[in-house]
Design a protein around this motif. Structure first.
Motif, PDB file in Angstrom:
ATOM      1  N   THR A 115       0.847  -1.187   0.000  1.00  0.00           N
ATOM      2  CA  THR A 115       0.000   0.000   0.000  1.00  0.00           C
ATOM      3  C   THR A 115       0.883   1.238   0.000  1.00  0.00           C
ATOM      4  O   THR A 115       1.781   1.363   0.833  1.00  0.00           O
ATOM      5  CB  THR A 115      -0.908   0.022   1.244  1.00  0.00           C
ATOM      6  OG1 THR A 115      -1.690  -1.167   1.251  1.00  0.00           O
ATOM      7  CG2 THR A 115      -1.816   1.228   1.236  1.00  0.00           C
ATOM      8  N   TYR A 116       0.634   2.126  -0.959  1.00  0.00           N
ATOM      9  CA  TYR A 116       1.377   3.381  -1.023  1.00  0.00           C
ATOM     10  C   TYR A 116       0.392   4.525  -0.868  1.00  0.00           C
ATOM     11  O   TYR A 116      -0.596   4.614  -1.590  1.00  0.00           O
ATOM     12  CB  TYR A 116       2.128   3.517  -2.350  1.00  0.00           C
ATOM     13  CG  TYR A 116       2.958   4.768  -2.409  1.00  0.00           C
ATOM     14  CD1 TYR A 116       4.181   4.831  -1.774  1.00  0.00           C
ATOM     15  CD2 TYR A 116       2.492   5.903  -3.060  1.00  0.00           C
ATOM     16  CE1 TYR A 116       4.939   5.982  -1.793  1.00  0.00           C
ATOM     17  CE2 TYR A 116       3.238   7.059  -3.089  1.00  0.00           C
ATOM     18  CZ  TYR A 116       4.460   7.095  -2.455  1.00  0.00           C
ATOM     19  OH  TYR A 116       5.200   8.238  -2.469  1.00  0.00           O
ATOM     20  N   THR A 117       0.671   5.406   0.075  1.00  0.00           N
ATOM     21  CA  THR A 117      -0.173   6.566   0.320  1.00  0.00           C
ATOM     22  C   THR A 117       0.598   7.821  -0.062  1.00  0.00           C
ATOM     23  O   THR A 117       1.709   8.039   0.419  1.00  0.00           O
ATOM     24  CB  THR A 117      -0.576   6.640   1.807  1.00  0.00           C
ATOM     25  OG1 THR A 117      -1.189   5.404   2.174  1.00  0.00           O
ATOM     26  CG2 THR A 117      -1.538   7.776   2.050  1.00  0.00           C
ATOM     27  N   SER A 118       0.008   8.626  -0.918  1.00  0.00           N
ATOM     28  CA  SER A 118       0.645   9.861  -1.354  1.00  0.00           C
ATOM     29  C   SER A 118       0.448  10.933  -0.292  1.00  0.00           C
ATOM     30  O   SER A 118      -0.673  11.224   0.113  1.00  0.00           O
ATOM     31  CB  SER A 118       0.043  10.315  -2.686  1.00  0.00           C
ATOM     32  OG  SER A 118       0.618  11.527  -3.092  1.00  0.00           O
ATOM     33  N   GLN A 119       1.540  11.521   0.157  1.00  0.00           N
ATOM     34  CA  GLN A 119       1.479  12.543   1.193  1.00  0.00           C
ATOM     35  C   GLN A 119       1.378  13.951   0.607  1.00  0.00           C
ATOM     36  O   GLN A 119       0.652  14.787   1.112  1.00  0.00           O
ATOM     37  CB  GLN A 119       2.735  12.467   2.077  1.00  0.00           C
ATOM     38  CG  GLN A 119       2.982  11.132   2.703  1.00  0.00           C
ATOM     39  CD  GLN A 119       1.931  10.758   3.719  1.00  0.00           C
ATOM     40  OE1 GLN A 119       1.417  11.611   4.432  1.00  0.00           O
ATOM     41  NE2 GLN A 119       1.590   9.485   3.776  1.00  0.00           N
TER      42      GLN A 119
END
Length: 131
Positions: A10-14
């Protein structure tokens, strides 16, 4: 959409509002980098070394985009990226020299066969095996 799930990762864009904007930005930097690298490898003239500058610039921009998204902002990030630039340029140069040498060897062998001196080629190959 600020989050993407891919094969258990899972990659969350900050930094970016959407993962699509991050992808668009990265692709916008990667495609010219790949194109310039390909042109550098295929060009046979001395001007191809002028492509090091845009190649380094695009690598620097890709690292900056990734740093923005993970929230890491360095004032001197160029100096952190310098070893990557040097290694990339060195590898490109070595690969290009390898291709040039390989082509020269193939041309040499083709000329020997064309002139009827393939026996000389066999002698060179035998001498190389003995060493």
């Amino acid at each position: 959409m600020k989050e993407i799930h891919f094969i258990g990762f899972t990659y969350t864009s900050q930094y970016y509002e959407s993962i699509y904007i991050l992808t668009w930005t990265l692709v916008g930097k990667l495609l010219p980098l790949i194109a310039f690298s390909y042109i550098f490898i295929k060009a046979k003239t001395i001007w191809s070394y002028a492509l090091f500058s845009p190649i380094i610039m695009y690598i620097f921009q890709i690292i900056a985009v990734i740093n923005e998204d993970i929230g890491s902002v360095d004032k001197i990030e160029f100096f952190y990226c310098l070893p990557v630039f040097i290694m990339y340029c060195f590898l490109l140069y070595r690969y290009k020299r390898f291709l040039i040498d390989l082509k020269a060897k193939q041309d040499y062998e083709r000329e020997l066969v064309k002139t009827g001196l393939e026996g000389l080629l066999n002698q060179e190959l035998d001498r190389g095996d003995e060493e």
